[in-house]
Design an enzyme around this catalytic site. Sequence first.
Site, short mmCIF file in Angstrom:
data_model
loop_
_atom_site.label_atom_id
_atom_site.label_comp_id
_atom_site.label_asym_id
_atom_site.label_seq_id
_atom_site.Cartn_x
_atom_site.Cartn_y
_atom_site.Cartn_z
N SER A 720 0.83 -1.20 0.00
CA SER A 720 0.00 0.00 0.00
C SER A 720 0.88 1.26 0.00
O SER A 720 1.67 1.46 -0.92
CB SER A 720 -0.96 -0.04 1.19
OG SER A 720 -1.96 0.93 1.07
N ASP A 822 -9.78 -5.36 -4.60
CA ASP A 822 -9.22 -4.07 -4.16
C ASP A 822 -9.72 -3.00 -5.13
O ASP A 822 -9.00 -2.56 -6.02
CB ASP A 822 -7.69 -4.15 -4.17
CG ASP A 822 -7.05 -2.89 -3.57
OD1 ASP A 822 -7.79 -1.97 -3.20
OD2 ASP A 822 -5.80 -2.85 -3.50
N HIS A 855 -7.89 -5.41 -0.34
CA HIS A 855 -6.65 -4.68 -0.11
C HIS A 855 -6.00 -5.10 1.21
O HIS A 855 -6.65 -5.16 2.25
CB HIS A 855 -6.96 -3.18 -0.09
CG HIS A 855 -5.75 -2.31 0.04
ND1 HIS A 855 -4.90 -2.07 -1.01
CD2 HIS A 855 -5.25 -1.63 1.09
CE1 HIS A 855 -3.93 -1.27 -0.62
NE2 HIS A 855 -4.11 -0.99 0.66
#
Length: 880
Positions: A720, A822, A855
Amino acid sequence: MSCRAAPWSSPSHPRGRPFPASARLRTPFGHMHVWKNPILKNLSRIGGVPMMFGLPSGLFRCMASSSTGNGGFSRPSSTDETPVPVYSWPDKQRPRVCILGGGFGGLYTALRLESLVWPGNNKPQVLLVDQSDRFVFKPMLYELLSGEVDVWEIAPYFTELLKNTSVQFVKDSVKLLRPSDHLRREPGGSCTGGVVHLESGTVIEYDWLVLALGAEAKIDVVPGSAEHAIPFTTLEHALKVESELKMLERRRFGKSSPPIEVAIVGLGYSGVELAATISERLKNTGTVKAINVQTTICPSAPPGNRDAALKVLESQNIQLFLGYSVSCVREFYASDDSSSMATDEKEAGGDHKKLLVELQPAQRGLQSQVLEADLVLWTVGSTSQIPRLQPPDAPYVIPLNGRGQVETEETLQVKGHPRTFAIGDSAALRDPSGKFLPANAQVAFQQADFAGWNIWAAINDRPLLPFRFQNLGEMMTLGRNDAAITASFIEGLTLEGPLGHAARKLVYCLRMPTDEHRVKVGLSWFTKGAVDSLASLQNAVASNFPPPNPSAPSSAATNRSRCPPPAMDPDSEISFDFPPYLCQYKSGRVVRPGGNAIAPAGTDPLTGVVSKDIHVGAARARVYLPPDAAAAKLPVVVYFHGGGFVVGSPARPSTHAYLNDLVARSGAIGVSVYYGLAPERALPAAYEDGWAAVQWAASGADPWLLDHADLSRVFLSGCSAGANIAHNMAVRAGSAGALPDGVKIRGLMVVHPYFTGKEPVGAEAALGPDVREFMDRTWRFVFPGTSGLDDPRVNPFVDCAARAASAAIPCERVLVCVAETDYLLKERALWYAKELKASGYGGEVEVFESKGVGHAFQFDKLDSEEGVKLQESLVAFMKK
């Protein structure tokens, strides 16, 4: 003699003088130490087939020939049967106790047997079998959704809990039970209790058996419930609900509507606790719809608990549908404005799936209703696992009641089976008034104590104790800082609110399985509580001493006057909301709802990886050394954690566990970087901190790196926001002289990377302008000096200069990992891979996709199938 327990403690057991011989339990088998003769001799026939206590004779010959004695599995051969793996007990003389099920009943029985004092050579060998590798403290699954606890705290591994005991653990599922302790035996014959067949094909012969398999959620109750509803009885269920909620919350980023809708079926303890927890989490972004067939909630709860729960439910955004039953659950596809719906995905044109819950009245005077929901949770109904484990050729050998539970004596022995005990949800036991005992942890706790003692007594020819349940009270969580406790020994007393919450956590901490885990959990909760208390104190101080207003008149008369309070308290008015990570108030106060739990560095007992924290100048990192570090020079992976640039650290328990696992799998040295978090230390501070750590690792100055590192094989990785930092570090490493001679960055691994841009790419166009506005606001929040979403640090191919810098990264290979669901960042990651290939970059670019997950899923589902696949893809990339 009394076996009544003190409040909130385990039942006591008789001590002191031994029982007289005349008082010893008389059984059909006499007083001989029957477990010392493992070879079965009694032959019977069932259906004309030669059997040994209901076992095929060929299988029995395989069992009798096993003699490895190493506590593992042996595979005996047979001339007329397929070889069968048979569990080989370490000691041929000592009793063998097999415990099926590692819940409160099974695990605590094993620990009780371990704690007792055993005369002579009578201490039994104990084998615990469970289909999961973790013990789950189920009453605290709700706290996973509120963020109060971490997975390791309430779901430790069995191997960790049992490492200092002689109890053996096997991860497997039970397929078939074949008890033989109910059959008549010839004088002098052996007296084994029977065998257990596991799904893996393994057979376990035992002297004593404990059935503690619990119950499974019964989800296939109405049409569509099995396909579309999620139960809430296991760790896997809780993690799935957490994943679904995260996905719904991310989909709603930057949008004012539609609200998230969660339907909960059943308002017993589980349903009420789920409703309160989820409603508090969603706040004004969602609605909870709670359905119950009865017109009251928690009908079996004490009045104090019920009143406290009803008060909380009515004060939150929860809609109660009392007196209704669910007749059907089906799906449809709705547009974002909820103004249209379609019956199939094609007609919906790609809009998201929702569920319809059809209700029919269970009480007179009510009308049928249809509710819309994004998520349906099912908390009613359970089914016993025992009926499906009955031998097909002797289906009634284990006595069951109408609910599929095992009928037991007061001593917890199965009726007709003196060597088999049943406890917890597997057993049907009534209190003195004739009511069935509740299926909860408190009953299982106490039964485990008695089962352990009674096995001790049976092995040592002592009288067995009748089980007597002592109701110590009932507890329920009602939110992050709210709970209700009613103690049975103080009539009319109910602790509510923060006091009840603190008392509940204290009781459950004391009920953790082992002393070591109890201490770890207690320290972790104490640290989190101290952080929360400090935040509350800061809030109180800020409320009582608001910052001065520089524009106010400064005359003495004005200073002496009593000014009216401001219209809004700056310490309660939100200036920036970054869900689910951070909230900043106008006073400047910053609140991170997830807290700041810390996992200390040291030796990881599961992987053997050793870690330590280093602070050298501007470089701060946690360094990880694999257990076989002395074997050869090892590659180095420099890792940057995620968290939107505003939360997280290498010491975060999930990040620490992830690095331990990655280092153990890859055999690489790990360097997990501490970097400054916005808004206190806004970007580019994280980039500067990250580069300082990269330079420190490249210097090889640390003894671990000096002795074990191969700095010609350095990898950069992150998830991320950390993946964004890793990319920017690779770009910076491409400058001439950036790294010492001999240091070579072999690869860049970006996992679910945080990249964005002013213009949408690919399927991002379907997210709408609100998402771009949200991304712009958050990026400017973490990086006040930025030029916006087209800053090359977050949009690495925005112009020719940025494209050239990305193409010059000094890596041989780049791995881009994406997650199928995601929705916010997947398209940009795929775009990054495509643009990197087209930029003139000379290395290889690979893409790996995790299916059916969202995610950063790997931190909550590290041991799941997709989590393992992701880790193995990173390891394979590093070893290529």
